[in-house]
Write a protein that holds these residues in place. Structure first.
Motif, PDB file in Angstrom:
ATOM      1  N   ILE A 131       0.808  -1.225   0.000  1.00  0.00           N
ATOM      2  CA  ILE A 131       0.000   0.000   0.000  1.00  0.00           C
ATOM      3  C   ILE A 131       0.841   1.275   0.000  1.00  0.00           C
ATOM      4  O   ILE A 131       0.429   2.295  -0.534  1.00  0.00           O
ATOM      5  CB  ILE A 131      -1.023   0.040   1.159  1.00  0.00           C
ATOM      6  N   PHE A 132       2.024   1.241   0.603  1.00  0.00           N
ATOM      7  CA  PHE A 132       2.806   2.475   0.709  1.00  0.00           C
ATOM      8  C   PHE A 132       3.460   2.884  -0.611  1.00  0.00           C
ATOM      9  O   PHE A 132       3.967   3.983  -0.747  1.00  0.00           O
ATOM     10  CB  PHE A 132       3.852   2.358   1.821  1.00  0.00           C
TER      11      PHE A 132
ATOM     12  N   TYR B  10      -2.206   0.549   7.212  1.00  0.00           N
ATOM     13  CA  TYR B  10      -2.716   1.716   6.491  1.00  0.00           C
ATOM     14  C   TYR B  10      -1.660   2.795   6.353  1.00  0.00           C
ATOM     15  O   TYR B  10      -0.757   2.927   7.167  1.00  0.00           O
ATOM     16  CB  TYR B  10      -3.984   2.291   7.139  1.00  0.00           C
ATOM     17  N   ASP B  11      -1.821   3.535   5.274  1.00  0.00           N
ATOM     18  CA  ASP B  11      -1.064   4.757   5.034  1.00  0.00           C
ATOM     19  C   ASP B  11      -1.936   5.866   5.626  1.00  0.00           C
ATOM     20  O   ASP B  11      -3.028   6.151   5.125  1.00  0.00           O
ATOM     21  CB  ASP B  11      -0.897   4.926   3.520  1.00  0.00           C
ATOM     22  N   LYS B  92      -4.738  -0.449  -9.313  1.00  0.00           N
ATOM     23  CA  LYS B  92      -5.285   0.406  -8.263  1.00  0.00           C
ATOM     24  C   LYS B  92      -5.208  -0.273  -6.893  1.00  0.00           C
ATOM     25  O   LYS B  92      -5.660  -1.398  -6.719  1.00  0.00           O
ATOM     26  CB  LYS B  92      -6.736   0.774  -8.584  1.00  0.00           C
ATOM     27  N   ILE B  93      -4.657   0.417  -5.920  1.00  0.00           N
ATOM     28  CA  ILE B  93      -4.480  -0.117  -4.577  1.00  0.00           C
ATOM     29  C   ILE B  93      -4.957   0.932  -3.578  1.00  0.00           C
ATOM     30  O   ILE B  93      -4.707   2.125  -3.758  1.00  0.00           O
ATOM     31  CB  ILE B  93      -2.986  -0.464  -4.341  1.00  0.00           C
ATOM     32  N   GLY B  94      -5.665   0.518  -2.541  1.00  0.00           N
ATOM     33  CA  GLY B  94      -6.166   1.449  -1.540  1.00  0.00           C
ATOM     34  C   GLY B  94      -5.132   1.774  -0.467  1.00  0.00           C
ATOM     35  O   GLY B  94      -4.029   1.241  -0.475  1.00  0.00           O
ATOM     36  N   ASP B  95      -5.511   2.655   0.467  1.00  0.00           N
ATOM     37  CA  ASP B  95      -4.558   3.073   1.512  1.00  0.00           C
ATOM     38  C   ASP B  95      -4.834   2.383   2.854  1.00  0.00           C
ATOM     39  O   ASP B  95      -4.242   2.749   3.873  1.00  0.00           O
ATOM     40  CB  ASP B  95      -4.552   4.595   1.672  1.00  0.00           C
ATOM     41  N   LEU B  96      -5.704   1.396   2.843  1.00  0.00           N
ATOM     42  CA  LEU B  96      -6.065   0.654   4.054  1.00  0.00           C
ATOM     43  C   LEU B  96      -6.313  -0.775   3.620  1.00  0.00           C
ATOM     44  O   LEU B  96      -6.996  -1.013   2.622  1.00  0.00           O
ATOM     45  CB  LEU B  96      -7.333   1.271   4.663  1.00  0.00           C
ATOM     46  N   ARG B  97      -5.766  -1.719   4.375  1.00  0.00           N
ATOM     47  CA  ARG B  97      -5.854  -3.122   3.946  1.00  0.00           C
ATOM     48  C   ARG B  97      -5.875  -4.041   5.161  1.00  0.00           C
ATOM     49  O   ARG B  97      -5.135  -3.820   6.122  1.00  0.00           O
ATOM     50  CB  ARG B  97      -4.636  -3.448   3.081  1.00  0.00           C
TER      51      ARG B  97
END
Lengths: 267, 267
Positions: A131-132, B10-11, B92-97
């Motif tokens: 994610i980073f 998370y970022d 596409k990648i989210g900022d929370l996983r």
């Protein structure tokens, strides 16, 4: 009348691309806003490359003219200060920065005088979601065969009609013939030990989305979906639908602009 | 009634911290929204640590209860799918996983059963502004003396009253005595060859902003503003104003939560 050529870098994540748009935060818009404050006169900036939303720059160039008194080095410091939010809080850094500025002859134009450009496309090649890195790399999960990608790159180097690597929607070009002077593919480990693949591509000009379509095509070669030799046919066919997918914007960096042909061609 | 313990990363850049707030995007709020969809019932999540805005997590833990039918592994896949924006677009990648999920006994609580935590603070130590690291590192321009920082760290390790490293504004604590089991300072080069310094700190609990104030104090030792020995006096004095500045949130990562004392103490 002064003519100033800037070298700028930006993280494209939070910009709606380069080009000025009403009500939207764009790189050109931000630069013009800040330079107009610093120069105390309305400023219009001409960029070399109109990068899309999400695309980054390490060495974008832009020029602007005006009758302003502020010395060039003071201008850089003052503009960067505003761009970083006034540097009021500890450790605060903005997403757009002027790296350097120089005075150039009045007839010079950052875009029309450019002889070519270099782009870097960064791929993160590992299974587990990172994610980073999501705004600065294109993560490809399937392990890529870099030797096959290097072989495919040989069919792209040189002077060709690159219609097959052109997306619809760009501005009309007189010709789709371009010269790719260099196309290097290298790999490294990042700080977490994950595999990164860098595609560096140097050419006298690029069609709309050309680097991203070349990257998507090379990724398809690396993942075994296309044989390396197919790239020769793709280029010769001139058909966009034969080439690979358009790689996403966040892996793309405008790395350098060349104003001398000998720098571009590496002579 | 099922009780599920999540490990999440998370970022923190685009979140207003962990804690649920009306009209603001927070980690707890996002998780509850998505898990309520996946579990088809309203979900309340208890996190181990209420990280501030801009602070990241590599191994945050959170638990939630409910009578839902979806198997735990399916729940992770479905929730991550929504968190990544449906994965409609390439790369596409989210900022929370959600990294993993496990079923735990009904009486288990992610926060109250935690025996301790590990944080990592990342510093980028170089002169020239690094815009691409701005949300993930604290950039310190002056070259830091890492040996002096390591010496100062010795006065922080162990069991002390850490009132000097507590910011105002946190929740009331019964005692300000904490045990720091380990405090490691290491350095590395990042992919651009720039110096990075990592502060890893493991303890049975942390006061409000404690890691960020310890980091600010160590940075002041490293830059020569404070002698290493001063840190002993600072701890003994119990006075916040004697300690260093509060390092900014973007360098801080909640790295790990310990539920067994033997893992925490490294026995």
């Amino acid at each position: 009348m002064k003519n100033i050529l800037l070298t700028i870098e930006y993280d494209g994540t939070s910009f709606f691309g380069w080009q000025r748009q009403p009500e939207k935060r764009t790189v050109q818009g931000e630069l013009e806003r800040v330079l107009s404050v610093v120069c105390r006169c309305p400023v219009q900036v001409n960029g070399t490359s109109r990068t899309d939303a999400g695309v980054h720059a390490l060495g974008q160039r832009a020029s602007f003219k005006g009758d302003f008194g502020i010395p060039t080095d003071r201008l850089v410091v003052a503009a960067n200060n505003i761009l970083a939010g006034g540097m009021n809080s500890i450790g605060k850094i903005g997403d757009l920065r002027i790296v350097s500025a120089e005075e150039v002859p009045e007839g010079f134009h950052a875009r029309f005088d450019a002889k070519g450009k270099k782009y870097v496309y960064k791929i993160l090649n590992c299974q587990e979601t990172q994610i980073f890195s999501r705004n600065q790399y294109y993560q490809v999960r399937k392990s890529l065969n870099i030797e096959a990608m290097k072989q495919a790159a040989l069919y792209i180097k040189g002077t060709h009609d690159f219609k097959c690597f052109q997306a619809a929607g760009g501005e009309e070009k007189k010709t789709t013939v371009r010269t790719i002077y260099d196309l290097q593919i290298t790999e490294e480990k990042n700080e977490l030990g994950k595999r990164t693949i860098f595609i560096e591509i140097k050419g006298d000009g690029f069609l709309y989305n050309m680097v991203r379509i070349i990257t998507g095509t090379l990724v398809e070669v690396g993942s075994g979906k296309l044989p390396a030799e197919a790239v020769q046919d793709i280029v010769e066919s001139g058909q966009r639908q034969k080439a690979g997918h358009t790689a996403p914007p966040q892996g793309l960096y405008l790395s350098k602009v060349y104003y001398k042909l000998e720098d571009l061609a590496g002579l």
